[in-house]
Design a protein around this motif. Structure first.
Motif, PDB file in Angstrom:
ATOM      1  N   PRO A  89      37.846 140.193 107.386  1.00 47.85           N
ATOM      2  CA  PRO A  89      37.187 141.328 106.742  1.00 47.85           C
ATOM      3  C   PRO A  89      37.986 142.609 106.985  1.00 47.85           C
ATOM      4  CG  PRO A  89      35.604 139.999 107.963  1.00 47.85           C
ATOM      5  CD  PRO A  89      36.962 139.507 108.354  1.00 47.85           C
ATOM      6  N   SER A  94      32.455 143.942 105.921  1.00 51.91           N
ATOM      7  CA  SER A  94      31.480 142.879 106.180  1.00 51.91           C
ATOM      8  C   SER A  94      30.082 143.426 106.445  1.00 51.91           C
ATOM      9  CB  SER A  94      31.926 142.025 107.367  1.00 51.91           C
ATOM     10  OG  SER A  94      32.038 142.824 108.533  1.00 51.91           O
ATOM     11  N   THR A 116      32.377 136.011 105.427  1.00 47.65           N
ATOM     12  CA  THR A 116      33.430 136.350 106.404  1.00 47.65           C
ATOM     13  C   THR A 116      34.276 135.134 106.763  1.00 47.65           C
ATOM     14  OG1 THR A 116      31.875 135.986 108.234  1.00 47.65           O
ATOM     15  CG2 THR A 116      32.098 138.252 107.393  1.00 47.65           C
TER      16      THR A 116
END
Length: 645
Positions: A89, A94, A116
């Protein structure tokens, strides 16, 4: 909206649905107007709020609620754009609020299983990256992405076909890998050739030792069953399935170093063309019979053209270049503006040339739609490399003319060849078809089905019937042009039955026979024309003629007394006509019947006082070279006896 919820709202969120692809696009799809300074809950209608950056003028506002949005549009958590980062990320990408959606999966970020995940990282996805847009399209369209379809084009049928294709491709991959592994032929201890039963191995058997055999039959059977399943699906689903499998088998390689003498389903180079032929014929029918949207129609054809066909499948290169129904040349033919199917384009001649599968499909569709006039024009103009198949379709042109109500043209078209190299349709008529045409011409009615005998119901009076004189003339021409019809008594009786029937047909297709006056006695006694017509029909069947003549001679021998008694009543004119009838034939067997009758007269002159009244001059006329020598002498003797009476 409750008081507690209103107390927590501090801004107005304006959401735009503009997801432009241009790199110069500025700003997000969400604009927030901060209203924290006006924390009171009263709606302001009299005062205007102006946002100088966006140029928005707000004349009415109230605290808003956060709507569902893509992660990159979230105003709670900042988003960092990158082109194609999938490892980790990026920064705070995220982080999500309760309304953040995954751009790729089109579901809540909290429900995305690749949010993720390394090598995926959907949290970094946004609408300004071609990479992420392709990922989104592939996720939403699945295997359909290979057809270059937009998400808005995909309906339930296409999606269903894509799902079936995706599952099949995984199964096919397993079978194809097994095929590539091959089968090892074990070494032979001794020569097994029939002509070389010796110790050791000959050169042929030595080459077979430990050779790897590649059998494509399992792949062939799997693909065949998938094609059969596709044939039962709706057109869009079936087209996706067939195009997908066509591309897959075209990519299959034959690992054998030399041509192996295997069966048609075991050899890849024989099996793939067979499967491709089956696939393309199905697709050709779909392109003609199914009402695909024009854009989808063109994408299917374009996709097939991108398939890298191996050399043994080059003949399928242009097989899906099927003109659509609105093609200019085809349209002019169907409208009757072009009767030849030819036109000049850029100084070159262009022909309406189609494969037989396409011609059959177009015929089927126009039959279903009742477009018989257009169908006749099409069949007369179209060209095909399968002449026999096209001729079979063209043989139904008279039937289609009847279905359109033009019975007169249908009667004449039966005897007209389509081109100088083909005979007319009448040459290939069966007795039942001949009978059906007579009924259609006489009554102006047609069967309600698509063929001559596939319906018990008829559509009555759809056009003007053929005139009686024209019907008789054309019927006799057909009979004399087709030997099988001419020799079939059913055809002659059908013609007679039609002419003595009412032109008003019952709905079940049955004729109503008219009641005619009884013919005069002279007609019933002296109907030699019918006997002559019968005997002429036997001249082409010598074994049958021989049996008939033998039977006549036998009956005359057994019934001489009855015959002489009958002649006394009928008189010399009848006997003379009967003798002349048999003597007029050039066949010696039929002449012999006339000679036999003359012998009956000579042997029984005492019972034939009328013999001296026979027309001697008429009998002398038959002393011609066409009589057999023996018959010529016998006739001369008979004439001499009559002259001395």
């Amino acid at each position: 909206m409750g008081p507690e919820k209103e107390a927590n709202e501090e801004s107005v969120i304006l959401i735009s649905d503009d997801e432009t692809d241009t790199e110069t696009a500025v700003g997000n799809s969400v604009v927030v107007i901060d209203s924290s300074e006006n924390s009171d809950l009263e709606e302001k209608k009299s005062e205007e709020t102006v946002d100088e950056e966006s140029g928005l003028v707000v004349t009415f506002c109230k605290k808003g609620m956060v709507m569902p949005h893509a992660r990159y549009d979230c105003m709670t958590h900042p988003f960092e754009r990158t082109e194609s980062e999938t490892c980790i990320p990026v920064k705070q990408n995220s982080d999500v609020c309760g309304q953040c959606y995954c751009y790729v999966c089109d579901k809540l970020a909290s429900e995305c299983q690749y949010w993720t995940t390394s090598s995926s990282c959907h949290c970094n996805a946004h609408n300004k990256s071609k990479f992420w847009k392709d990922q989104r399209n592939f996720t939403l369209t699945g295997v359909l992405v290979i057809f270059n379809l937009e998400p808005t084009e995909i309906d339930t049928d296409l999606r269903h076909g894509g799902e079936l294709l995706f599952k099949f491709l995984r199964e096919l991959s397993v079978q194809y890998n097994n095929y590539l592994s091959g089968e090892i032929v074990l070494g032979l201890q001794d020569c097994v050739c029939p002509s070389k039963q010796t110790a050791g191995k000959c050169s042929v058997c030595s080459q077979l030792q430990n050779e790897v055999i590649y059998r494509y039959s399992d792949v062939f059977n799997l693909v065949s069953s998938f094609i059969s399943r596709a044939e039962k699906e709706k057109p869009k689903s079936a087209a996706v399935m067939l195009l997908g499998v066509a591309r897959e088998i075209a990519l299959h390689k034959d690992p054998a170093q030399s041509w192996q003498n295997l069966g048609p389903s075991e050899s890849l180079k024989l099996a793939v063309p067979f499967l491709m032929s089956r696939i393309t014929k199905n697709l050709q029918r779909m392109l003609v019979l199914s009402d695909f949207p024009k854009q989808l129609y063109e994408k299917f054809i374009s996709f097939f053209q991108t398939i890298p066909l191996p050399p043994y499948c080059f003949k399928f290169t242009n097989c899906l270049n099927v003109p659509s129904w609105d093609h200019r040349l085809l349209t002019t033919v169907l409208k009757g503006q072009n009767i030849t199917g030819e036109q000049k384009k850029n100084g070159k001649k262009e022909f309406l040339w189609e494969v037989l599968t396409v011609i059959k499909a177009r015929t089927e569709k126009m039959e279903n739609m009742g477009q018989y006039k257009e169908l006749v024009r099409y069949l007369r103009a179209v060209k095909c490399n399968e002449g026999v198949g096209l001729r079979e379709l063209r043989d139904k042109i008279p039937f289609y003319l009847c279905k359109s109500g033009d019975f007169n043209s249908a009667a004449y078209s039966l005897l007209l060849p389509i081109n100088n190299l083909a005979c007319c349709t009448a040459c290939r008529l069966s007795p039942s078809q001949f009978e059906s045409y007579l009924k259609m011409f006489w009554t102006g009615s047609v069967p309600s089905g698509k063929d001559f005998q596939d319906s018990d119901k008829w559509i009555l009076n759809i056009g003007s019937p053929v005139k009686c004189c024209t019907l008789i003339k054309q019927a006799l021409r057909i009979l004399y042009s087709n030997q099988s019809l001419y020799r079939n008594s059913r055809c002659w009786s059908s013609l007679i039955t039609i002419l003595i029937s009412s032109p008003i047909l019952e709905q079940n297709g049955l004729l109503t026979t008219l009641i005619l006056r009884e013919p005069p006695p002279s007609f019933k006694r002296k109907n030699f024309w019918a006997l002559k017509l019968f005997l002429e029909g036997l001249l082409s069947q010598m074994p049958v003629l021989h049996d008939v003549v033998s039977m006549i001679a036998r009956d005359l021998s057994y019934q001489k007394h009855t015959l002489l008694k009958l002649w006394q009543t009928l008189g010399p004119d009848y006997v003379g006509d009967l003798l002349c009838l048999f003597l007029s034939f050039r066949n010696s067997q039929l002449q012999s019947v006339g000679i036999f009758l003359s012998h009956v007269v000579i042997e029984n002159l005492n019972q034939c006082p009328w013999a001296k009244s026979l027309n001697i001059f008429r009998l002398k006329a038959f002393k011609r070279p066409h009589l057999e020598t023996a018959n010529h002498l016998q006739l001369g003797k008979f004439v001499s006896i009559l002259e001395n009476l």
